[in-house]
Each structure stands twice: as C-alpha cells, then as structure tokens.
Write a protein that holds these residues in place. Sequence first.
Motif, PDB file in Angstrom:
ATOM      1  N   ALA A 122      11.544  -3.093  -1.975  1.00 45.99           N
ATOM      2  CA  ALA A 122      10.306  -2.624  -1.360  1.00 45.99           C
ATOM      3  C   ALA A 122      10.431  -2.441   0.145  1.00 45.99           C
ATOM      4  O   ALA A 122       9.624  -1.769   0.752  1.00 45.99           O
ATOM      5  N   THR A 123      11.445  -3.019   0.759  1.00 48.97           N
ATOM      6  CA  THR A 123      11.574  -2.867   2.203  1.00 48.97           C
ATOM      7  C   THR A 123      11.917  -1.437   2.598  1.00 48.97           C
ATOM      8  O   THR A 123      11.648  -1.030   3.707  1.00 48.97           O
ATOM      9  N   TYR A 124      12.517  -0.662   1.692  1.00 48.14           N
ATOM     10  CA  TYR A 124      12.825   0.723   2.008  1.00 48.14           C
ATOM     11  C   TYR A 124      11.764   1.661   1.450  1.00 48.14           C
ATOM     12  O   TYR A 124      12.057   2.651   0.795  1.00 48.14           O
ATOM     13  N   ARG A 125      10.530   1.282   1.658  1.00 48.11           N
ATOM     14  CA  ARG A 125       9.437   2.118   1.193  1.00 48.11           C
ATOM     15  C   ARG A 125       8.466   2.251   2.347  1.00 48.11           C
ATOM     16  O   ARG A 125       8.125   1.266   2.986  1.00 48.11           O
ATOM     17  N   LEU A 126       8.029   3.474   2.623  1.00 47.79           N
ATOM     18  CA  LEU A 126       7.083   3.658   3.716  1.00 47.79           C
ATOM     19  C   LEU A 126       5.680   3.283   3.268  1.00 47.79           C
ATOM     20  O   LEU A 126       5.299   3.540   2.133  1.00 47.79           O
ATOM     21  N   SER A 127       4.931   2.706   4.173  1.00 51.45           N
ATOM     22  CA  SER A 127       3.513   2.492   3.904  1.00 51.45           C
ATOM     23  C   SER A 127       2.848   3.855   3.860  1.00 51.45           C
ATOM     24  O   SER A 127       3.390   4.863   4.329  1.00 51.45           O
ATOM     25  N   GLN A 128       1.646   3.886   3.335  1.00 53.97           N
ATOM     26  CA  GLN A 128       0.939   5.154   3.221  1.00 53.97           C
ATOM     27  C   GLN A 128       0.775   5.855   4.572  1.00 53.97           C
ATOM     28  O   GLN A 128       1.002   7.048   4.694  1.00 53.97           O
ATOM     29  N   LEU A 129       0.381   5.094   5.606  1.00 54.84           N
ATOM     30  CA  LEU A 129       0.161   5.725   6.915  1.00 54.84           C
ATOM     31  C   LEU A 129       1.472   6.244   7.494  1.00 54.84           C
ATOM     32  O   LEU A 129       1.512   7.318   8.099  1.00 54.84           O
ATOM     33  N   ASP A 130       2.554   5.492   7.318  1.00 53.89           N
ATOM     34  CA  ASP A 130       3.852   5.966   7.815  1.00 53.89           C
ATOM     35  C   ASP A 130       4.283   7.231   7.076  1.00 53.89           C
ATOM     36  O   ASP A 130       4.860   8.152   7.668  1.00 53.89           O
ATOM     37  N   TRP A 131       4.001   7.258   5.784  1.00 60.23           N
ATOM     38  CA  TRP A 131       4.357   8.435   4.981  1.00 60.23           C
ATOM     39  C   TRP A 131       3.587   9.658   5.463  1.00 60.23           C
ATOM     40  O   TRP A 131       4.147  10.730   5.661  1.00 60.23           O
ATOM     41  N   LEU A 132       2.289   9.487   5.655  1.00 63.97           N
ATOM     42  CA  LEU A 132       1.457  10.614   6.107  1.00 63.97           C
ATOM     43  C   LEU A 132       1.863  11.074   7.504  1.00 63.97           C
ATOM     44  O   LEU A 132       1.911  12.268   7.795  1.00 63.97           O
ATOM     45  N   SER A 151       0.827  -1.206   0.000  1.00 62.66           N
ATOM     46  CA  SER A 151       0.000   0.000   0.000  1.00 62.66           C
ATOM     47  C   SER A 151       0.855   1.247   0.000  1.00 62.66           C
ATOM     48  O   SER A 151       0.903   2.000   0.947  1.00 62.66           O
ATOM     49  N   THR A 152       1.561   1.462  -1.093  1.00 63.94           N
ATOM     50  CA  THR A 152       2.401   2.652  -1.191  1.00 63.94           C
ATOM     51  C   THR A 152       1.607   3.802  -1.802  1.00 63.94           C
ATOM     52  O   THR A 152       0.496   3.627  -2.281  1.00 63.94           O
ATOM     53  N   LEU A 153       2.248   4.940  -1.787  1.00 65.51           N
ATOM     54  CA  LEU A 153       1.614   6.163  -2.222  1.00 65.51           C
ATOM     55  C   LEU A 153       2.326   6.639  -3.477  1.00 65.51           C
ATOM     56  O   LEU A 153       3.546   6.554  -3.569  1.00 65.51           O
ATOM     57  N   LEU A 154       1.582   7.123  -4.452  1.00 65.40           N
ATOM     58  CA  LEU A 154       2.195   7.719  -5.636  1.00 65.40           C
ATOM     59  C   LEU A 154       1.642   9.128  -5.787  1.00 65.40           C
ATOM     60  O   LEU A 154       0.435   9.344  -5.679  1.00 65.40           O
ATOM     61  N   ARG A 155       2.556  10.067  -6.022  1.00 67.85           N
ATOM     62  CA  ARG A 155       2.102  11.455  -6.185  1.00 67.85           C
ATOM     63  C   ARG A 155       2.121  11.838  -7.658  1.00 67.85           C
ATOM     64  O   ARG A 155       3.148  11.718  -8.323  1.00 67.85           O
ATOM     65  N   LEU A 156       0.970  12.307  -8.165  1.00 64.09           N
ATOM     66  CA  LEU A 156       0.867  12.710  -9.558  1.00 64.09           C
ATOM     67  C   LEU A 156       0.651  14.205  -9.659  1.00 64.09           C
ATOM     68  O   LEU A 156       0.069  14.807  -8.777  1.00 64.09           O
ATOM     69  N   SER A 201      -2.496   4.040  -3.228  1.00 63.96           N
ATOM     70  CA  SER A 201      -3.188   5.305  -3.019  1.00 63.96           C
ATOM     71  C   SER A 201      -2.494   6.400  -3.824  1.00 63.96           C
ATOM     72  O   SER A 201      -1.272   6.341  -4.031  1.00 63.96           O
ATOM     73  N   PHE A 202      -3.273   7.367  -4.247  1.00 65.14           N
ATOM     74  CA  PHE A 202      -2.744   8.425  -5.095  1.00 65.14           C
ATOM     75  C   PHE A 202      -3.073   9.803  -4.518  1.00 65.14           C
ATOM     76  O   PHE A 202      -4.179  10.025  -4.039  1.00 65.14           O
ATOM     77  N   PHE A 219      -7.370   9.555  -4.372  1.00 63.28           N
ATOM     78  CA  PHE A 219      -8.122   8.373  -4.743  1.00 63.28           C
ATOM     79  C   PHE A 219      -7.247   7.159  -4.512  1.00 63.28           C
ATOM     80  O   PHE A 219      -6.021   7.265  -4.361  1.00 63.28           O
ATOM     81  N   ALA A 220      -7.881   6.008  -4.438  1.00 62.25           N
ATOM     82  CA  ALA A 220      -7.144   4.792  -4.110  1.00 62.25           C
ATOM     83  C   ALA A 220      -7.729   3.625  -4.866  1.00 62.25           C
ATOM     84  O   ALA A 220      -8.916   3.609  -5.182  1.00 62.25           O
ATOM     85  N   THR A 221      -6.867   2.668  -5.176  1.00 60.10           N
ATOM     86  CA  THR A 221      -7.326   1.401  -5.725  1.00 60.10           C
ATOM     87  C   THR A 221      -6.855   0.327  -4.747  1.00 60.10           C
ATOM     88  O   THR A 221      -6.217   0.632  -3.738  1.00 60.10           O
ATOM     89  N   ALA A 222      -7.156  -0.915  -5.063  1.00 65.25           N
ATOM     90  CA  ALA A 222      -6.711  -1.990  -4.185  1.00 65.25           C
ATOM     91  C   ALA A 222      -5.185  -2.035  -4.122  1.00 65.25           C
ATOM     92  O   ALA A 222      -4.599  -2.479  -3.141  1.00 65.25           O
TER      93      ALA A 222
END
Lengths: 433, 307
Positions: free
Chosen positions: B9-19, A10-15, A91-92, A85-88
Amino acid sequence: MGIATPLPTSTLLRLATAGSVDDGKSTLVGRLLYDSKSVLADQFDAVERVSRDRGLAQADLALLTDGLRSEREQGITIDVAYRYFATAERSFILADCPGHVQYTRNTVTGASTADVVVLLVDVRKGLLEQTSRHLAVASLLRVPHVVVVVNKIDLVDYDEATYDTVSAQVKATAHSLGLSDVTTVPVSALAGDNVVTRSDRTPWYDGPSLLEHLEQLDPVGEPHSEPLRFPVQLVIRPQSAAEDRFRDYRGYAGQVASGLVRVGDPVTVLPSGRTSTVVGIDTADGELTEAFSPQSVTLRLADDVDISRGDLIVTSRSVPSVTQDIDGTVAWLAERDLRAGSKVLLKHGTRTVQALVKNVGGRLDLDRAELLPADTLGLNDIGHVTLRLAAPIAAEEYLHSRSTGAFLLVDPHDGTTLAAGMVGDALLSTAAV
Amino acid sequence: MSVIDPARATYRLSQLDWLESEAIHIIREVVAEFERPVLLFSGGKDSVVMLHLAVKAFWPSPVPFPVLHVDTGHNFPEVLAYRDATVERLGLRLEVASVQDYIDDGRLRERADGTRNPLQTQPLLDAIEGHKFDAVFGGGRRDEEKARAKERVFSLRDEFGQWDPRNQRPELWNLYNGRHTPGQHVRVFPLSNWTELDVWQYIGREKIELPELYYAHERDVFERDGMLLAVGEFAQPRDGETVENRQVRYRTVGDMSCTGAVESPAVTVEDVIAEVAATRVTERGATRADDRISEAAMEDRKKEGYF
C-alpha cells in the motif's frame, strides 16, 4: 527530502459499466449513487418531479444519469458519462458506457482507464451476444477485474438455480477469453438487493454485495515490480525567468507511466539509447528520493544529454527495443474505413509520428473470438494492422504494459481520433487462451 | 479474488495526490502541444485551484501562459481585489473580456432578468479569436451538472465555439488528442475528475488562499427564489422582500445579481470541508439561479460556447 505521503485508506478505483439494452444499467448506477448517498437532495427532487410528470409510480433512478436532452427524450444513453461517488473506504470514478449506440467505441473508451469492468446481464436472458463482446473487450483492453451483475433477480423470485446457471455460463465464457478475475453477484438494481447491502432475499448467496466487493478490490499495478517508463512531456529550463539558483536548471517533466524511479538509478533515453543517471526527482513541494506510477515529477540527470518531448526515459536494467514497424490490434472508432495505404498519425506516450498502414490483417469476430479475413475495418470493428512509422518508437506489447503498449491513430487532416491501438497481437492472445 | 495487500500500500497514491498528478499531466500536455494556451481565471475557487496546479506543473519556471477573466461587470469587489493581487504575485499577464463594454456599445443587451452569466459567451469567444488562443483551460468539473458529466478533458470547439455533445472524440487511456484546424480551439478541463469535496480538501491541504467570501461572514441579504442574494449595486430587494443581516458564505462566485449565498457558520477551511461533506444540495442547485431555469440550461449554454 521525503517520499510521497501514502494514504492507503483513501484510494481511488476506476470502474467502467457496460450492458445491453434494457438490462437496468442506468437503474444500477442510479442505485449505487443514491444508496451511497452521493445523490443530493436537489438532484433527487428533480428526478422525482420528472418521474411524476411522466406518470411513474416511483422515482426513475435512470434519470439521474441521462444528462443530455436527446438522451432524456429518447430514453437512451448516448455517450460515456462520468460519475463520482465515495464510501468511507474508497472513492470511485465510474465511466458509464451506453449499451447500444456505438457500443464498441464507448466500451473501449471506458475500459481503457478502468481497474474493473462492471457488466450487467439480465438473469432471465442469460449470456447474450453483446455480453460476450463486452467480455472480449475487457480481455482485449486487459482490464484487471471483471464483475458481472446478474440483474433482475427479483423477476425470477430470487431463484438460486437460475442464478447459478447464468453465473456458470458467464464464468465459462470469461475464462475462455483469458479473463482470470471474474466475480458474479445476484442483484436487483430496482429493489436494491445486494447492491450496497447484502439482501435477506438471497440467503443462498454468501458473497459480498456489489459495493462491498468494489471496496476491497485491488487497483491496478504494483509499481515496484514493473520497469521504469517515463515519457518526457517537456523540458523545464527557467533560464533568465527564474531566481539565480535556477538559471542553469534543466529538468525533464513527465508522469511516471510505470514502475519506480530512485535517485541514483541508471537510465537510458529512447530512441537515442544514450545513458545517464538520475540525480534529482523534483516537485514544487520539494525533492523526492523516489517516485512511482502515476506521479507527475521532474527528473534531473547527471549528463547533459539531448532530450526533448517524445523521448522515453527507461531503467537501464530493462530497455525495450525501438522499432519503425508495429504489429498492432486496433479498435476502429471512425465512420470512414481503414484500408491499406492510409497515412495516419500515431500517438504513443508523448510522441506523435507519421504512420503508413501497410496491411490490414483481419477482423475479430467478437462473438466467436476468432480472426476473420478482412482488408478493411469499419466503425466499431476490431482488427489487426501492420504499420510502418516515419520515426522509431519504443513500443512494448500491450499485454505487458497498458501504458507503453497503447497508442492512438489520428487523422492528419482534421484531427479525428480514428482508433485505439494496442501493440502486439492482442487478438490471438485473447482468443487462444 | 485479489484484495489489498497492506505491504504494497505504500506505493499507492492517495486520491488527492492522484487527482493532482492527473491535472499536472494534462496542463503540461497542453503547454507542450499548443501554441497559445490561456487559463480562465475569475478568482472563483476552481480557477484558483487550477492556477495553483499550473504553478506546480512548471516549477521552477513561471506559468508559461496568460490568464483571461470574462468580467460580467457584476463582480464582488473582494473577488476582483483577489484576482489582481494573485496576478501581481505570480507575475502573470491578465486579459479581461468585459461584458460591460459590450453592453455600453450595444453589441449585447441587458437581459430582462438582469443576470449576466449567459452574456459572457460572446466576449469569451471574441477574446479567444482576437488573441488567437488555441487552448483554453476551464475549471469545469464533471460532478457539477449532468451535461458536464459527458464532457471530455480535451473538448474540441468549432469556429463558433460550439460544443457538439453527440460528436465528441473518444478519450482513451491518458492519450489526449489536441489536434485542431485553424479557427477551432480546444477547451481543457484539468479538474474534470474532481468533486467539490476534493477541491476543498485540496485547498485545505495546500493552504491555498481564497477570496474571503467563501468563508462565513455577516452580510445584508434578502431571499428570492429560495436563494439569499446580497444587497448591493447589482441586486436590490423588490416589494415584499425583506433585508436581514445573516451569517453567510458563498459556494460559488459569479454574477452578484444571480449568485446566492448560503447560511453557514463555516469560518475556516476545515469547517467548510465538514459542511461540504455533510451537505445535501449541489453547489449549483443552491446558488445559481441561471442553472435552475430548465433541465437543459447548462447543455444549451455549453453548446453555444459557454465555459
């Protein structure tokens, strides 16, 4: 002790989206939000109601994104708007940058934090001057990925040859500007072709839909291969306010700007050049053995060195030079002109210093990607400047570091943000490739 | 085209950690660059999350600024109790700007519709001026509403507290410009990039305690304008409105007279997360009468200096 919990799924991508007038950008963004089910019923009801009031046959998805009264009245987008917005898969965060009012200011803003720029072109018009400018801005800001949405494919009857011509034109220009990762997708934002799902009406296209492509793009950065850069935000010293065990606590709070830090690493503090060793990486949830960009942590060092806000902690294996003379590229964002002799503030990381503009060295013609002679820069101009600073900073070429190569210029009197700056000659490297 | 390499991928923050990291960075920037910050704290979930982040940002030091509650006088009693307990537990200084005081001495007049959310602006601005606060943390999120989508993380306000959406400073990289002249202040929104779902997932992950009315409970309610209002001192059914006991919870907390409940069986944070993920109506659309008045309701209030 442990490391931060990785959740690779569940990573984040910024567009950042950019386009020209009437190329359907608001419709595309509305379509992405609507088809990914990020638009909720009451928002859609409101859009349907307003569309009906205006006598439109179907809901105008552009109305989902135009948030200000004057935008709705004029039917244009004025300011950068942020959408979620987000997909499975992912998140974007989408920075929606308007095409015609202050396009450079808005596009530079959106691109500064973007992993990918999504650029629209009208398949009937092909590559416009403004498209080239947006590509140049993406190159200048070192956005890692570019996706060009070739829109309104329905209006050329889903014709492969027309798409191929535009796609080739866009890619040639992008490559001449030094952009390496450029993808094109044939789309009808209005009809929904290839936005979320692949369309049956473009059987000749075997690539992913726009959303599928965005789901699998690699975000920026490989923290472990970049050198550690840690701008100190503030010193944490609880003293008498804390429990006994923290009376002598002294930690340096900040967000890892690039790279990776481990307990035991030798570090150098800039601009002083003093050295020490990391003995602790603290968070409120406990100690870590390592931290990486962009984690917010607090570092403890072995020696009682004099460190304060504005200092940069770096790995001793790769120490940038400190300097009071900066050659930089700036995107000028203010109404008043920039000229030699101006005194401004320069904000770099967590350090703000006074700066004198010694020289304006030219203005970039974005259409031809070449430097023209100029001794002033006006609103939305991009140009080259030489600055003399009142105190040294650890400047690195923006080309090598999007975090420690970036700076702002600020008006010392009223605080206006005057310019987005990049250390080094980003212009030449853009134009020369 | 480059794709995600599982080895990295281990050096990538999850969305909640990023926020979380972004919000902590923002909060620390404010404390480093401003003289007198304050955090708006109502006991609502967004302000609770913001305060939790502030605690984490300065650990092991205490939170280095006070909190301010703009009190409509139409509070849910359990939210006030929660507010006071939290302030006590963290050893914070609480300032209260009271709408009731303004009504009592005539500086403000009760509105015909009885709602007090729009009346909060003047007490808020007076408190900012009186205490000389130069940075004001708010829990606003850009996903809440279309006008908020254009808001900056650092939002400059003039001497009248006004927001000028057409003349905002561009915000580049993570370099926030907090320069202001005397009389001006900056509203700071550390949760700008969070969605309602992010907030709930974070509450679940961090095990943050909330006022109980965020979870399903039995309550006497009546329906008005498609919303369920609680029967109480500040909201009584009119003719034709019938009172029923239903299982409800609140998605936002505010003025009791115009904040609606939603029917819900969600008694735990996990239930709420599942419900929010599946919901089809925005939290403001569902539960705030004052935001439904016109297309530009929020924009107008923000321009005048509202949160």
